[in-house]
Design a protein around this motif. Structure first.
Motif, PDB file in Angstrom:
ATOM      1  N   ALA A   1       0.812  -1.229   0.000  1.00 15.22           N
ATOM      2  CA  ALA A   1       0.000   0.000   0.000  1.00 15.22           C
ATOM      3  C   ALA A   1       0.842   1.273   0.000  1.00 15.22           C
ATOM      4  N   SER A   2       2.129   1.154  -0.289  1.00 15.07           N
ATOM      5  CA  SER A   2       2.963   2.371  -0.259  1.00 15.07           C
ATOM      6  C   SER A   2       2.679   3.270  -1.455  1.00 15.07           C
ATOM      7  N   ARG A   3       2.083   2.724  -2.511  1.00 11.28           N
ATOM      8  CA  ARG A   3       1.830   3.524  -3.719  1.00 11.28           C
ATOM      9  C   ARG A   3       0.790   2.807  -4.593  1.00 11.28           C
ATOM     10  N   GLY A   4       0.497   3.424  -5.710  1.00 13.21           N
ATOM     11  CA  GLY A   4      -0.342   2.776  -6.730  1.00 13.21           C
ATOM     12  C   GLY A   4      -1.715   2.352  -6.240  1.00 13.21           C
ATOM     13  N   ILE A   5      -2.137   1.175  -6.693  1.00 14.25           N
ATOM     14  CA  ILE A   5      -3.482   0.670  -6.393  1.00 14.25           C
ATOM     15  C   ILE A   5      -3.664   0.450  -4.884  1.00 14.25           C
ATOM     16  N   GLY A   6      -2.645  -0.099  -4.240  1.00 15.25           N
ATOM     17  CA  GLY A   6      -2.745  -0.377  -2.797  1.00 15.25           C
ATOM     18  C   GLY A   6      -2.962   0.893  -2.001  1.00 15.25           C
TER      19      GLY A   6
ATOM     20  N   ASN B   1      -5.021  -8.633  -0.541  1.00 16.00           N
ATOM     21  CA  ASN B   1      -3.709  -9.076  -1.023  1.00 16.00           C
ATOM     22  C   ASN B   1      -3.422  -8.362  -2.338  1.00 16.00           C
ATOM     23  N   ASN B   2      -2.757  -7.213  -2.201  1.00 12.72           N
ATOM     24  CA  ASN B   2      -2.524  -6.354  -3.364  1.00 12.72           C
ATOM     25  C   ASN B   2      -1.064  -6.352  -3.831  1.00 12.72           C
ATOM     26  N   ALA B   3      -0.125  -6.623  -2.935  1.00 11.66           N
ATOM     27  CA  ALA B   3       1.300  -6.531  -3.288  1.00 11.66           C
ATOM     28  C   ALA B   3       1.599  -7.384  -4.514  1.00 11.66           C
TER      29      ALA B   3
ATOM     30  N   ASN C   1       5.420 -15.558 -16.307  1.00  6.92           N
ATOM     31  CA  ASN C   1       5.492 -15.657 -14.840  1.00  6.92           C
ATOM     32  C   ASN C   1       4.343 -14.873 -14.186  1.00  6.92           C
ATOM     33  N   TYR C   2       4.166 -13.644 -14.624  1.00  8.35           N
ATOM     34  CA  TYR C   2       3.133 -12.764 -14.048  1.00  8.35           C
ATOM     35  C   TYR C   2       1.732 -13.326 -14.324  1.00  8.35           C
ATOM     36  N   SER C   3       1.481 -13.728 -15.576  1.00 11.55           N
ATOM     37  CA  SER C   3       0.158 -14.266 -15.932  1.00 11.55           C
ATOM     38  C   SER C   3      -0.142 -15.533 -15.143  1.00 11.55           C
TER      39      SER C   3
ATOM     40  N   SER D   1       1.071 -16.336 -12.241  1.00 14.62           N
ATOM     41  CA  SER D   1       0.835 -15.973 -10.831  1.00 14.62           C
ATOM     42  C   SER D   1      -0.582 -15.426 -10.659  1.00 14.62           C
ATOM     43  N   LYS D   2      -1.042 -14.630 -11.613  1.00 17.18           N
ATOM     44  CA  LYS D   2      -2.362 -14.008 -11.494  1.00 17.18           C
ATOM     45  C   LYS D   2      -3.491 -15.001 -11.784  1.00 17.18           C
ATOM     46  N   ALA D   3      -3.228 -15.991 -12.652  1.00 18.24           N
ATOM     47  CA  ALA D   3      -4.195 -17.080 -12.847  1.00 18.24           C
ATOM     48  C   ALA D   3      -4.240 -17.923 -11.572  1.00 18.24           C
TER      49      ALA D   3
ATOM     50  N   PHE E   1      -5.461  -2.398 -17.589  1.00 16.61           N
ATOM     51  CA  PHE E   1      -4.247  -1.569 -17.574  1.00 16.61           C
ATOM     52  C   PHE E   1      -4.518  -0.341 -16.706  1.00 16.61           C
ATOM     53  N   VAL E   2      -3.815  -0.243 -15.582  1.00 19.67           N
ATOM     54  CA  VAL E   2      -4.054   0.849 -14.631  1.00 19.67           C
ATOM     55  C   VAL E   2      -2.862   1.797 -14.638  1.00 19.67           C
ATOM     56  N   LYS E   3      -3.143   3.107 -14.553  1.00 22.26           N
ATOM     57  CA  LYS E   3      -2.051   4.089 -14.564  1.00 22.26           C
ATOM     58  C   LYS E   3      -1.333   4.102 -13.208  1.00 22.26           C
ATOM     59  N   THR E   4      -0.218   3.367 -13.099  1.00 24.73           N
ATOM     60  CA  THR E   4       0.601   3.365 -11.879  1.00 24.73           C
ATOM     61  C   THR E   4       2.070   3.282 -12.286  1.00 24.73           C
ATOM     62  N   GLU E   5       2.936   3.296 -11.289  1.00 22.36           N
ATOM     63  CA  GLU E   5       4.372   3.197 -11.584  1.00 22.36           C
ATOM     64  C   GLU E   5       4.727   1.858 -12.234  1.00 22.36           C
TER      65      GLU E   5
HETATM   66  N1  LIG Z   1      -0.974  -1.373 -12.727  1.00 23.45           N
HETATM   67  C1  LIG Z   1      -1.672  -2.226 -13.446  1.00 23.45           C
HETATM   68  O1  LIG Z   1      -1.948  -1.972 -14.649  1.00 23.45           O
HETATM   69  C2  LIG Z   1      -2.159  -3.522 -12.866  1.00 23.45           C
HETATM   70  C3  LIG Z   1      -3.023  -4.317 -13.637  1.00 23.45           C
HETATM   71  C4  LIG Z   1      -3.494  -5.504 -13.125  1.00 23.45           C
HETATM   72  C5  LIG Z   1      -3.127  -5.901 -11.855  1.00 23.45           C
HETATM   73  N2  LIG Z   1      -2.285  -5.123 -11.104  1.00 23.45           N
HETATM   74  C6  LIG Z   1      -1.929  -5.605  -9.784  1.00 23.45           C
HETATM   75  O2  LIG Z   1      -2.310  -4.659  -8.811  1.00 23.45           O
HETATM   76  C7  LIG Z   1      -1.397  -4.710  -7.708  1.00 23.45           C
HETATM   77  C8  LIG Z   1      -0.816  -3.329  -7.464  1.00 23.45           C
HETATM   78  O3  LIG Z   1      -0.188  -2.880  -8.653  1.00 23.45           O
HETATM   79  P1  LIG Z   1       0.409  -1.414  -8.817  1.00 23.45           P
HETATM   80  O4  LIG Z   1       0.318  -1.089 -10.252  1.00 23.45           O
HETATM   81  O5  LIG Z   1      -0.181  -0.507  -7.813  1.00 23.45           O
HETATM   82  O6  LIG Z   1       1.947  -1.713  -8.480  1.00 23.45           O
HETATM   83  P2  LIG Z   1       3.091  -0.784  -7.866  1.00 23.45           P
HETATM   84  O7  LIG Z   1       4.362  -1.355  -8.362  1.00 23.45           O
HETATM   85  O8  LIG Z   1       2.803   0.650  -8.117  1.00 23.45           O
HETATM   86  O9  LIG Z   1       2.944  -1.063  -6.310  1.00 23.45           O
HETATM   87  C9  LIG Z   1       3.186  -2.337  -5.784  1.00 23.45           C
HETATM   88  C10 LIG Z   1       3.180  -2.291  -4.278  1.00 23.45           C
HETATM   89  O10 LIG Z   1       3.522  -3.601  -3.785  1.00 23.45           O
HETATM   90  C11 LIG Z   1       4.589  -3.477  -2.869  1.00 23.45           C
HETATM   91  N3  LIG Z   1       5.398  -4.697  -2.881  1.00 23.45           N
HETATM   92  C12 LIG Z   1       6.166  -5.200  -3.884  1.00 23.45           C
HETATM   93  N4  LIG Z   1       6.769  -6.325  -3.488  1.00 23.45           N
HETATM   94  C13 LIG Z   1       6.376  -6.550  -2.208  1.00 23.45           C
HETATM   95  C14 LIG Z   1       6.657  -7.557  -1.254  1.00 23.45           C
HETATM   96  N5  LIG Z   1       7.473  -8.573  -1.525  1.00 23.45           N
HETATM   97  N6  LIG Z   1       6.076  -7.476  -0.021  1.00 23.45           N
HETATM   98  C15 LIG Z   1       5.252  -6.436   0.271  1.00 23.45           C
HETATM   99  N7  LIG Z   1       4.957  -5.457  -0.576  1.00 23.45           N
HETATM  100  C16 LIG Z   1       5.509  -5.518  -1.821  1.00 23.45           C
HETATM  101  C17 LIG Z   1       5.361  -2.250  -3.309  1.00 23.45           C
HETATM  102  O11 LIG Z   1       6.160  -1.747  -2.265  1.00 23.45           O
HETATM  103  C18 LIG Z   1       4.200  -1.325  -3.699  1.00 23.45           C
HETATM  104  O12 LIG Z   1       3.658  -0.748  -2.522  1.00 23.45           O
HETATM  105  C19 LIG Z   1      -0.341  -5.751  -8.073  1.00 23.45           C
HETATM  106  O13 LIG Z   1      -0.694  -7.003  -7.532  1.00 23.45           O
HETATM  107  C20 LIG Z   1      -0.438  -5.791  -9.587  1.00 23.45           C
HETATM  108  O14 LIG Z   1       0.022  -7.013 -10.098  1.00 23.45           O
HETATM  109  C21 LIG Z   1      -1.797  -3.932 -11.588  1.00 23.45           C
END
Ligand SMILES: NC(=O)c1ccc[n+]([C@@H]2O[C@H](COP(=O)([O-])OP(=O)(O)OC[C@H]3O[C@@H](n4cnc5c(N)ncnc54)[C@H](O)[C@@H]3O)[C@@H](O)[C@H]2O)c1
Length: 248
Positions: free
Chosen positions: A13-18, A90-92, A155-157, A159-161, A188-192
């Motif tokens: 939850a430090s950034r992005g979606i979390g 569970n967002n990380a 790997n990512y796909s 894990s998400k499946a 596709f979400v606008k994040t880092e």
């Molecule tokens: N951005 C997208 O387009 C998108 C699309 C589909 C799914 N997602 C999923 O949404 C979630 C968040 O994505 P985001 O775009 O905000 O990513 P992000 O990279 O901006 O943020 C990820 C967060 O997870 C934390 N993190 C990474 N590894 C970790 C670990 N080992 N332990 C604890 N925390 C950890 C980071 O510190 C950060 O806070 C992820 O699971 C990602 O796969 C993102």
């Protein structure tokens, strides 16, 4: 205020979606516990959240979700602080994108360990408490590519499946204890995480999205608030796609 009085744990939850989910949960009256792998990131996030919601009760920890001890320490710490845990998100997640021919075993393990094993470890620690409470809600962050597959993201796909399989299994295993489990599959979400993609790739993706825009983090956070609320009390084992029609 759909989450008034509820306690929610959110990973990554430090950034992005979390971070957006943490903010939306606070706006809806929840108390929150947040973690990310680094201490600095999670502390900054707390500061920012407190500047928007002064006096909010926020528990923080640096916790690597791929490590069992970290998950147990974080969950137990949050439960001690708040006296209960109602919601786990569970967002990380991480990416290590490359073609299979070039993908190292380390790339595979790193992504599976955080995205899939992390969700399992956190869920295992949390359901121990939720079973005793006889209530709980788990939301796992999947992805559109967990449903569709994607070149250079094996790997990512995978894990998400896997997260979808985990979610459905949790839903079946714990329904009798009044614990719901659902997944969100963002497009596709606008994040880092997506900022690093090349412009031509972004353009191609945008053209294939029927709603003709990328998701804002708030689009995903709104879905999380709904699934976590009692309004979704009869929904379990589902995958809520928030993808602008990218995969139907
Ligand atoms: N951005 C997208 O387009 C998108 C699309 C589909 C799914 N997602 C999923 O949404 C979630 C968040 O994505 P985001 O775009 O905000 O990513 P992000 O990279 O901006 O943020 C990820 C967060 O997870 C934390 N993190 C990474 N590894 C970790 C670990 N080992 N332990 C604890 N925390 C950890 C980071 O510190 C950060 O806070 C992820 O699971 C990602 O796969 C993102």
């Amino acid at each position: 205020m759909d989450l008034q009085g509820k306690v929610a744990v959110i990973t990554g939850a430090s950034r992005g979606i979390g971070f957006a989910i943490a903010e939306a949960f606070l706006a809806n009256g929840a108390k929150i516990a947040i973690c990310s792998s680094g201490e600095e990131g999670v502390n900054k996030a707390k500061e920012l959240l407190l500047s928007k919601y002064p006096g909010a009760d926020i528990f923080t920890a640096a916790a690597d979700v791929s490590k069992r001890e970290d998950c147990e320490r974080f969950i137990n710490g949050a439960a001690e602080h708040f006296g209960k845990i109602d919601i786990l998100v569970n967002n990380a997640g991480i990416t290590r994108d490359t073609l299979v021919m070039r993908m190292s075993e380390e790339d595979w393990d790193a992504v599976l360990n955080v995205n899939l094993k992390g969700a399992f470890l956190m869920s295992k620690a949390a359901v121990k408490l939720m079973v005793k409470q006889r209530s709980g809600c788990i939301i796992n962050m999947s992805s559109v590519v967990g449903q569709s597959g994607n070149a250079a993201q094996a790997n990512y796909s995978a894990s998400k499946a896997g997260v979808i399989g985990l979610t459905k299994s949790l839903a079946k295993e714990f329904a009798s204890r009044n614990i719901r489990a659902n997944a969100i599959a963002p497009g596709f979400v606008k994040t880092e995480m997506t900022e690093v993609l090349k412009e031509d790739i972004k353009k191609t993706v945008l053209e294939s999205i029927p709603l003709k825009r990328f998701a804002e983090v708030s689009d995903i956070a709104n879905a999380a608030v709904f699934l976590a609320s009692d309004n979704a009390g009869y929904i379990t084992g589902q995958v809520l796609a928030v993808n602008g029609g990218l995969y139907i």
